[in-house]
Design an enzyme around this catalytic site. Structure first.
Site: not given
Length: 294
Positions: A82-83, A128-129, A146, A152, A237
């Site tokens: 996903k990255d 997205r979340r 971040r 986190r 993006c």
């Protein structure tokens, strides 16, 4: 014949744990080779005070790893798929995809808490979340967070947030499955394209036969369909996108989600097709979703 295989990885605990999976595979199945991890801090890891979108997107997590491959300092790179940017250099092909870990997102509450406190914000830096949380919990607060997973969690536990949304795959690979308060079903929270899958990248001259048993064919079809959908919508993006493909008896069921420009609405749709037409399925779904906006 043997030698040393140098595997490039980001230096976060999660990235190292994931690269370690490939290192162990090589050493177990090809004992003549020694696999070593080459850890590096990427631009995306260094700049933590601004959103990824503001500083150049997910490519900042792979730039240094790509340079290391091209300059011959490493032989392979392991990425969370996903990255990985949607456009990959033809000089550095993706050799294959790992078996998929749990693709779902997880809701993580502060340590010891059993009830979600909607008086405090959700922590996520993912658009997205955010858009899906706002659908699930109308009126909720969402604030960026971040840093690596442990950073986190520390911010969560000290009261900065009411909950975090993190990839279940990452928590499980770090041995932190116990922190998962609940899994968010795909019907509520469509994952990022490729979530739970690892991608292995390298130079064209690398002997890919050393890696064959590490790769998973189902994950390949899922990855191709999901990434094709996001790529067709502009690479994921500017506006939030999500995609998840599941396999049922050789058929792919691909669910895609995209936000309209300006955040005025979210579209979600599912199409199915033969797995061998994974990329075409992604294109078809993107086209259908775009047409549904009007």
């Amino acid at each position: 014949m043997g030698g040393v295989i140098r595997i490039g990885t980001r230096e976060s605990l999660l990235a190292v744990a994931q690269a370690q999976m490939l290192k162990l595979y090589i050493e177990k199945n090809h004992p003549k080779y020694q696999a070593v991890l080459v850890k590096m801090k990427t631009t995306g890891d260094r700049i933590l005070d601004r959103s990824l979108e503001a500083i150049g997107g997910k490519g900042l997590f792979v730039k240094e790893l790509d340079a290391s491959l091209l300059e011959g300092r490493t032989d392979l790179s392991v990425h969370s798929l996903k990255d990985l940017p949607m456009e990959v250099s033809p000089k550095l092909p993706v050799f294959g995809y790992s078996k998929r870990e749990d693709p779902q997102d997880a809701l993580v509450l502060p340590y010891g808490c059993k009830q979600l406190d909607l008086g405090r914000p959700f922590g996520t830096s993912s658009p997205r979340r955010r858009i899906q949380l706002e659908q699930m919990y109308p009126g909720c607060q969402v604030q960026p967070v971040r840093g690596n997973v442990l950073t986190r969690l520390k911010k969560l536990d000290q009261g900065d947030y009411g909950a975090l949304v993190l990839a279940a795959a990452g928590l499980k690979r770090l041995g932190l499955a116990g922190r998962i308060s609940s899994l968010l079903p795909v019907s509520q929270m469509v994952p990022a394209a490729g979530q739970g899958i690892l991608a292995v990248q390298g130079r064209r001259d690398f002997d890919q036969s050393l890696l064959e048993g590490f790769f998973d064919e189902d994950a390949q079809w899922q990855a191709l369909a999901e990434r094709s959908f996001v790529r067709a919508l502009g690479g994921g993006c500017a506006s939030p996108t999500a995609a998840y493909a599941r396999l049922e008896q050789g058929e792919l069921m691909l669910t895609g989600l995209a936000a309209l420009e300006g955040g005025s609405g979210v579209r979600r749709m599912t199409l199915s097709g033969p797995k061998h037409e994974a990329e075409q399925l992604g294109l078809r779904l993107a086209k259908a979703l775009k047409q549904s906006k009007h």
